[in-house]
Write a protein that holds these residues in place. Structure first.
Motif, mmCIF file in Angstrom:
data_model
loop_
_atom_site.group_PDB
_atom_site.id
_atom_site.type_symbol
_atom_site.label_atom_id
_atom_site.label_comp_id
_atom_site.label_asym_id
_atom_site.label_seq_id
_atom_site.Cartn_x
_atom_site.Cartn_y
_atom_site.Cartn_z
ATOM 1 N N LEU A 1 8.424 2.440 8.274
ATOM 2 C CA LEU A 1 8.504 1.110 7.659
ATOM 3 C C LEU A 1 9.899 0.512 7.835
ATOM 4 O O LEU A 1 10.057 -0.683 8.128
ATOM 5 N N LEU A 2 10.898 1.360 7.665
ATOM 6 C CA LEU A 2 12.291 0.903 7.804
ATOM 7 C C LEU A 2 12.559 0.384 9.214
ATOM 8 O O LEU A 2 13.189 -0.661 9.419
ATOM 9 N N THR B 1 3.240 18.297 1.296
ATOM 10 C CA THR B 1 2.615 17.345 2.232
ATOM 11 C C THR B 1 2.948 15.909 1.843
ATOM 12 O O THR B 1 3.269 15.071 2.701
ATOM 13 N N PHE B 2 2.874 15.650 0.556
ATOM 14 C CA PHE B 2 3.149 14.305 0.035
ATOM 15 C C PHE B 2 4.567 13.850 0.369
ATOM 16 O O PHE B 2 4.784 12.734 0.860
ATOM 17 N N VAL B 3 5.545 14.730 0.131
ATOM 18 C CA VAL B 3 6.951 14.354 0.378
ATOM 19 C C VAL B 3 7.178 14.088 1.877
ATOM 20 O O VAL B 3 7.812 13.102 2.261
ATOM 21 N N LEU B 4 6.615 14.978 2.714
ATOM 22 C CA LEU B 4 6.789 14.809 4.168
ATOM 23 C C LEU B 4 6.169 13.486 4.622
ATOM 24 O O LEU B 4 6.756 12.741 5.424
ATOM 25 N N LEU B 5 4.974 13.197 4.097
ATOM 26 C CA LEU B 5 4.270 11.960 4.478
ATOM 27 C C LEU B 5 5.041 10.726 4.031
ATOM 28 O O LEU B 5 5.183 9.749 4.776
ATOM 29 N N VAL B 6 5.548 10.783 2.810
ATOM 30 C CA VAL B 6 6.306 9.632 2.274
ATOM 31 C C VAL B 6 7.559 9.389 3.109
ATOM 32 O O VAL B 6 7.873 8.245 3.473
ATOM 33 N N LEU B 7 8.261 10.477 3.444
ATOM 34 C CA LEU B 7 9.498 10.316 4.245
ATOM 35 C C LEU B 7 9.166 9.743 5.624
ATOM 36 O O LEU B 7 9.846 8.848 6.131
ATOM 37 N N PHE B 8 8.115 10.288 6.238
ATOM 38 C CA PHE B 8 7.707 9.831 7.568
ATOM 39 C C PHE B 8 7.334 8.348 7.544
ATOM 40 O O PHE B 8 7.808 7.547 8.364
ATOM 41 N N PHE C 1 0.823 -1.210 0.000
ATOM 42 C CA PHE C 1 0.000 0.000 0.000
ATOM 43 C C PHE C 1 0.855 1.258 0.000
ATOM 44 O O PHE C 1 0.461 2.281 -0.569
ATOM 45 N N PHE C 2 2.031 1.166 0.609
ATOM 46 C CA PHE C 2 2.946 2.310 0.597
ATOM 47 C C PHE C 2 3.369 2.604 -0.845
ATOM 48 O O PHE C 2 3.344 3.760 -1.296
ATOM 49 N N ILE C 3 3.730 1.551 -1.568
ATOM 50 C CA ILE C 3 4.176 1.723 -2.955
ATOM 51 C C ILE C 3 3.022 2.231 -3.826
ATOM 52 O O ILE C 3 3.195 3.155 -4.639
ATOM 53 N N LEU C 4 1.831 1.648 -3.606
ATOM 54 C CA LEU C 4 0.656 2.087 -4.394
ATOM 55 C C LEU C 4 0.322 3.553 -4.091
ATOM 56 O O LEU C 4 0.063 4.340 -5.016
ATOM 57 N N GLY C 5 0.351 3.892 -2.791
ATOM 58 C CA GLY C 5 0.030 5.273 -2.383
ATOM 59 C C GLY C 5 1.041 6.262 -2.930
ATOM 60 O O GLY C 5 0.678 7.335 -3.423
ATOM 61 N N ALA C 6 2.326 5.887 -2.876
ATOM 62 C CA ALA C 6 3.373 6.774 -3.392
ATOM 63 C C ALA C 6 3.216 6.946 -4.902
ATOM 64 O O ALA C 6 3.329 8.071 -5.434
ATOM 65 N N GLY C 7 2.913 5.859 -5.572
ATOM 66 C CA GLY C 7 2.707 5.907 -7.030
ATOM 67 C C GLY C 7 1.536 6.788 -7.393
ATOM 68 O O GLY C 7 1.585 7.618 -8.323
ATOM 69 N N TYR C 8 0.455 6.620 -6.636
ATOM 70 C CA TYR C 8 -0.768 7.419 -6.864
ATOM 71 C C TYR C 8 -0.483 8.898 -6.643
ATOM 72 O O TYR C 8 -0.906 9.749 -7.438
#
Lengths: 114, 181
Positions: free
Chosen positions: A104-105, A92-99, A55-62
């Motif tokens: 996940l890591l 917002t997107f970049v901050l959310l993805v990094l967070f 879902f992380f990959i799908l959300g980032a792609g979207y």
């Protein structure tokens, strides 16, 4: 010196009597049960981690798709120019993805997958 | 070596093979834990945590030492962590001029096996955690000074000094307990 070695040997023999035995008869069974439980729990968590990754990959792609193609579809959103809306969205997107990536890591490290 | 055989089985996913290690090492692990925490119930919990931690950390065991050395290191660390929480210490004062040659050991020898075992273990309980631990590791498990150093994390000189002091204190306790001449 000979006396000391003799005494040391007697001390060693005496200390053989200091071995204790585990007094709890079900100790082994309890340990193995805990290991079984933790192995099953870990397996369930790993399954959830895989779904989270998907879902992380799908959300980032979207999010990337919206960021790239929205200006071509709409020129404004509720009267606000699309570029301005996109600026807020991208930050917002970049901050959310990094967070989320950091979280996940940590999760992957915790379960020894990284 | 049996330990290696079962380690390989566990690493291939056969977790039930871990029972071999629990069965083989639980008694000595318990002895080590009791040496430090001086309480059987607390020691049982220590050994339980140690075995679970060892299982979860099997990937990090690189076979450069014996499995027992690695496991006992975990047990020792867990025991001292528990001891910190318990804040319990029973220490016998070190008597510098004690001469063990003057002790008459016939009183001890005249006791039966169970009585001797009881007195030895009670004496070990009265020693400080460090001293009873090092006595059990060196004399009971017959680890070398180097291995005791690896298990405890102490320098080899500290192990030797503690061992020497522990032996003297044991004789002191026997003297007090059995009224040696």
């Amino acid at each position: 010196m000979a006396d000391f070695l003799h005494e040391d040997e007697k001390f060693r023999q005496m200390m053989q009597k200091s071995k204790l035995t585990m007094p709890f008869q079900d100790f082994e069974d309890r340990i193995m049960q805990k290991i079984e439980d933790s192995t099953q729990a870990k397996s369930a968590v790993l399954k959830d981690i895989r779904i989270s990754l998907l879902f992380f990959i799908l959300g980032a792609g979207y999010g990337i798709a919206i960021s790239l193609f929205l200006p071509e579809i709409l020129s404004s959103i509720s009267g606000i120019p699309t570029e301005e809306v996109l600026l807020v969205f991208r930050v917002t997107f970049v901050l959310l993805v990094l967070f989320l990536f950091e979280r996940l890591l940590k999760l992957l490290k915790k379960y020894g997958l990284v | 070596m049996d330990d290696d055989y079962y380690l390989d089985k566990i690493r291939k996913g056969n977790t039930s093979s871990y029972r071999y290690f629990v069965n083989k090492y639980k008694d000595m692990a318990f002895s080590i834990a009791v040496s430090v925490v001086k309480d059987e119930f607390a020691a049982e919990e220590v050994v339980q945590d140690a075995f679970l931690n060892a299982f979860n950390g099997l990937k990090s065991f690189n076979r450069q030492s014996k499995f027992s050395t690695w496991l006992y290191r975990i047990v020792t660390n867990e025991a001292f962590k528990r001891l910190k929480k318990m804040k319990k210490e029973q220490v016998v004062s070190f008597v510098d001029n004690y001469n063990h040659q003057a002790a008459d050991k016939s009183s001890f020898a005249s006791l039966n096996e169970d009585e001797q075992t009881y007195i030895i273990n009670e004496a070990l309980k009265r020693l400080s955690p460090n001293e009873s631990l090092v006595l059990r590791l060196f004399y009971l498990e017959e680890e070398s000074i180097k291995e005791v150093s690896q298990i405890t994390g102490w320098s080899e000189s500290k192990v030797k000094v503690t061992l020497h002091r522990a032996r003297k204190n044991m004789y002191l306790i026997f003297t007090e307990t059995l009224n040696f001449k």
